[in-house]
Structures are given as structure tokens and as C-alpha cells.
Scaffold this motif. Structure first.
Motif, mmCIF file in Angstrom:
data_model
loop_
_atom_site.group_PDB
_atom_site.id
_atom_site.type_symbol
_atom_site.label_atom_id
_atom_site.label_comp_id
_atom_site.label_asym_id
_atom_site.label_seq_id
_atom_site.Cartn_x
_atom_site.Cartn_y
_atom_site.Cartn_z
ATOM 1 N N VAL A 25 -6.788 -52.340 -13.181
ATOM 2 C CA VAL A 25 -7.119 -53.477 -12.317
ATOM 3 C C VAL A 25 -6.005 -54.502 -12.512
ATOM 4 O O VAL A 25 -5.845 -55.052 -13.603
ATOM 5 C CB VAL A 25 -8.497 -54.087 -12.675
ATOM 6 C CG1 VAL A 25 -8.765 -55.311 -11.837
ATOM 7 C CG2 VAL A 25 -9.589 -53.058 -12.501
ATOM 8 N N ALA A 26 -5.224 -54.745 -11.459
ATOM 9 C CA ALA A 26 -4.072 -55.646 -11.558
ATOM 10 C C ALA A 26 -4.508 -57.101 -11.368
ATOM 11 O O ALA A 26 -5.232 -57.425 -10.429
ATOM 12 C CB ALA A 26 -3.034 -55.281 -10.513
ATOM 13 N N ARG A 27 -4.076 -57.962 -12.274
ATOM 14 C CA ARG A 27 -4.354 -59.390 -12.172
ATOM 15 C C ARG A 27 -3.524 -59.970 -11.026
ATOM 16 O O ARG A 27 -2.354 -59.625 -10.870
ATOM 17 C CB ARG A 27 -4.002 -60.074 -13.485
ATOM 18 C CG ARG A 27 -4.340 -61.545 -13.524
ATOM 19 C CD ARG A 27 -3.989 -62.125 -14.897
ATOM 20 N NE ARG A 27 -4.213 -63.541 -14.916
ATOM 21 C CZ ARG A 27 -5.361 -64.123 -15.256
ATOM 22 N NH1 ARG A 27 -6.378 -63.376 -15.607
ATOM 23 N NH2 ARG A 27 -5.483 -65.430 -15.245
ATOM 24 N N PRO A 28 -4.108 -60.875 -10.222
ATOM 25 C CA PRO A 28 -3.334 -61.484 -9.134
ATOM 26 C C PRO A 28 -2.114 -62.236 -9.681
ATOM 27 O O PRO A 28 -2.174 -62.843 -10.759
ATOM 28 C CB PRO A 28 -4.322 -62.468 -8.502
ATOM 29 C CG PRO A 28 -5.673 -61.963 -8.894
ATOM 30 C CD PRO A 28 -5.498 -61.314 -10.230
ATOM 31 N N ALA A 29 -1.007 -62.204 -8.942
ATOM 32 C CA ALA A 29 0.234 -62.855 -9.374
ATOM 33 C C ALA A 29 0.078 -64.368 -9.495
ATOM 34 O O ALA A 29 0.635 -64.983 -10.400
ATOM 35 C CB ALA A 29 1.363 -62.513 -8.409
ATOM 36 N N ASP A 30 -0.683 -64.981 -8.599
ATOM 37 C CA ASP A 30 -0.876 -66.436 -8.617
ATOM 38 C C ASP A 30 -2.371 -66.761 -8.531
ATOM 39 O O ASP A 30 -2.878 -67.093 -7.462
ATOM 40 C CB ASP A 30 -0.111 -67.082 -7.449
ATOM 41 C CG ASP A 30 -0.232 -68.603 -7.434
ATOM 42 O OD1 ASP A 30 -0.554 -69.187 -8.487
ATOM 43 O OD2 ASP A 30 -0.005 -69.193 -6.365
ATOM 44 N N PRO A 31 -3.096 -66.675 -9.653
ATOM 45 C CA PRO A 31 -4.536 -66.905 -9.606
ATOM 46 C C PRO A 31 -4.918 -68.296 -9.111
ATOM 47 O O PRO A 31 -5.946 -68.468 -8.465
ATOM 48 C CB PRO A 31 -4.991 -66.720 -11.052
ATOM 49 C CG PRO A 31 -3.871 -66.090 -11.772
ATOM 50 C CD PRO A 31 -2.638 -66.321 -10.962
ATOM 51 N N SER A 32 -4.090 -69.303 -9.384
ATOM 52 C CA SER A 32 -4.420 -70.664 -8.958
ATOM 53 C C SER A 32 -4.336 -70.820 -7.443
ATOM 54 O O SER A 32 -4.895 -71.768 -6.888
ATOM 55 C CB SER A 32 -3.505 -71.680 -9.639
ATOM 56 O OG SER A 32 -2.162 -71.451 -9.275
ATOM 57 N N GLY A 33 -3.684 -69.899 -6.759
ATOM 58 C CA GLY A 33 -3.574 -69.952 -5.309
ATOM 59 C C GLY A 33 -4.718 -69.265 -4.582
ATOM 60 O O GLY A 33 -4.771 -69.282 -3.351
ATOM 61 N N LEU A 34 -5.640 -68.672 -5.321
ATOM 62 C CA LEU A 34 -6.754 -67.956 -4.701
ATOM 63 C C LEU A 34 -7.934 -68.885 -4.433
ATOM 64 O O LEU A 34 -8.183 -69.809 -5.205
ATOM 65 C CB LEU A 34 -7.227 -66.818 -5.611
ATOM 66 C CG LEU A 34 -6.195 -65.754 -5.971
ATOM 67 C CD1 LEU A 34 -6.812 -64.748 -6.923
ATOM 68 C CD2 LEU A 34 -5.670 -65.070 -4.733
ATOM 69 N N ASP A 35 -8.653 -68.599 -3.352
ATOM 70 C CA ASP A 35 -9.886 -69.359 -3.125
ATOM 71 C C ASP A 35 -10.973 -68.810 -4.047
ATOM 72 O O ASP A 35 -10.819 -67.769 -4.681
ATOM 73 C CB ASP A 35 -10.313 -69.315 -1.655
ATOM 74 C CG ASP A 35 -10.596 -67.910 -1.143
ATOM 75 O OD1 ASP A 35 -11.100 -67.079 -1.921
ATOM 76 O OD2 ASP A 35 -10.331 -67.649 0.037
ATOM 77 N N ASP A 36 -12.084 -69.524 -4.145
ATOM 78 C CA ASP A 36 -13.155 -69.151 -5.073
ATOM 79 C C ASP A 36 -13.711 -67.755 -4.804
ATOM 80 O O ASP A 36 -13.996 -67.004 -5.740
ATOM 81 C CB ASP A 36 -14.290 -70.175 -5.020
ATOM 82 C CG ASP A 36 -13.890 -71.507 -5.628
ATOM 83 O OD1 ASP A 36 -12.872 -71.550 -6.347
ATOM 84 O OD2 ASP A 36 -14.596 -72.503 -5.378
ATOM 85 N N GLU A 37 -13.868 -67.409 -3.542
ATOM 86 C CA GLU A 37 -14.447 -66.103 -3.213
ATOM 87 C C GLU A 37 -13.533 -64.964 -3.646
ATOM 88 O O GLU A 37 -13.977 -63.978 -4.238
ATOM 89 C CB GLU A 37 -14.733 -66.002 -1.714
ATOM 90 C CG GLU A 37 -15.419 -64.708 -1.339
ATOM 91 C CD GLU A 37 -15.807 -64.664 0.137
ATOM 92 O OE1 GLU A 37 -16.106 -63.545 0.582
ATOM 93 O OE2 GLU A 37 -15.788 -65.694 0.808
ATOM 94 N N THR A 38 -12.231 -65.107 -3.396
ATOM 95 C CA THR A 38 -11.275 -64.068 -3.776
ATOM 96 C C THR A 38 -11.181 -63.950 -5.296
ATOM 97 O O THR A 38 -11.129 -62.848 -5.847
ATOM 98 C CB THR A 38 -9.889 -64.367 -3.176
ATOM 99 O OG1 THR A 38 -10.026 -64.525 -1.760
ATOM 100 C CG2 THR A 38 -8.899 -63.259 -3.475
ATOM 101 N N ARG A 46 -16.266 -54.510 -9.423
ATOM 102 C CA ARG A 46 -15.645 -53.304 -9.942
ATOM 103 C C ARG A 46 -16.329 -52.094 -9.321
ATOM 104 O O ARG A 46 -17.491 -52.156 -8.926
ATOM 105 C CB ARG A 46 -15.782 -53.227 -11.472
ATOM 106 C CG ARG A 46 -15.056 -54.347 -12.211
ATOM 107 C CD ARG A 46 -13.546 -54.192 -12.073
ATOM 108 N NE ARG A 46 -12.823 -55.195 -12.819
ATOM 109 C CZ ARG A 46 -12.284 -56.290 -12.291
ATOM 110 N NH1 ARG A 46 -12.412 -56.530 -11.010
ATOM 111 N NH2 ARG A 46 -11.621 -57.137 -13.028
ATOM 112 N N SER A 47 -15.599 -51.000 -9.273
ATOM 113 C CA SER A 47 -16.208 -49.779 -8.761
ATOM 114 C C SER A 47 -17.163 -49.238 -9.821
ATOM 115 O O SER A 47 -17.010 -49.498 -11.017
ATOM 116 C CB SER A 47 -15.135 -48.749 -8.410
ATOM 117 O OG SER A 47 -14.421 -48.378 -9.563
#
Length: 99
Positions: A25-38, A46-47
């Protein structure tokens, strides 16, 4: 007792290990740029397949290292274990595909 093959230490009893979640599971490159839902989706979704599943495990009572494993969730059998950073082995169970 279930025996798990640590890729660093060899086969050991299951009591020495701790589950670490889904593997690869790859961590997003810019977590602070994500909205709450994402961000929530990344953290909690998770699957949960029936059959072969790639998981992270830690040899807590041994070397202390994390590794990945392919485990059949219907039988609890560990099909393969491999070092973190390595690609998932190309293994298929009955009636399923890892592609």
C-alpha cells in the motif's frame, strides 16, 4: 501450531509474529494536499479478499524486522514469505488471478 518462515531467521512459531496490515500500500506523495475523504480512504480502506492476500508481518520476538507474506485467508496457510521491498511473487490460487 502455525509455523511462519521469516525470510531473515527461518521457520518460527506464530506466537513470535505480529500482523502489520496489507502489503504494497503506497503512501500518498503529498498527504497534506488530500481532502479528508481521500485521506480517510487511504487510512482505512483495505481489500479483504477470500483467498491469496499479500500482508505485512513483523517478527516481533525474533529479528524485529518487517517482511511480506502471501497468505491464503481461507486456510490460513502461508504460501510465500519475502523481504520488504521485493515484488509480490506471481502466485495464483484456485480460480483467481494476482494480476
Amino acid at each position: 501450531m502455525l509455523i511462519i518462515a521469516c525470510p531473515y531467521c527461518g521457520p518460527r512459531p506464530e506466537l513470535e509474529f505480529r500482523y502489520g496490515g496489507e502489503a504494497h500500500v503506497a503512501r500518498p506523495a503529498d498527504p497534506s494536499g488530500l481532502d479528508d475523504e481521500t485521506w480517510g480512504t487511504f487510512l482505512y480502506q483495505r481489500s479483504n479478499p477470500r483467498g491469496l492476500h499479500a500482508e505485512r508481518w513483523r517478527h516481533a520476538a525474533g529479528c524485529g524486522r518487517f517482511f511480506n507474506a502471501v497468505r491464503d485467508t481461507t486456510t490460513d496457510f502461508f504460501v510465500a514469505t519475502y523481504e520488504t521491498g521485493q515484488p509480490r511473487p506471481d502466485i495464483e490460487g484456485p480460480g483467481e488471478s494476482t494480476k
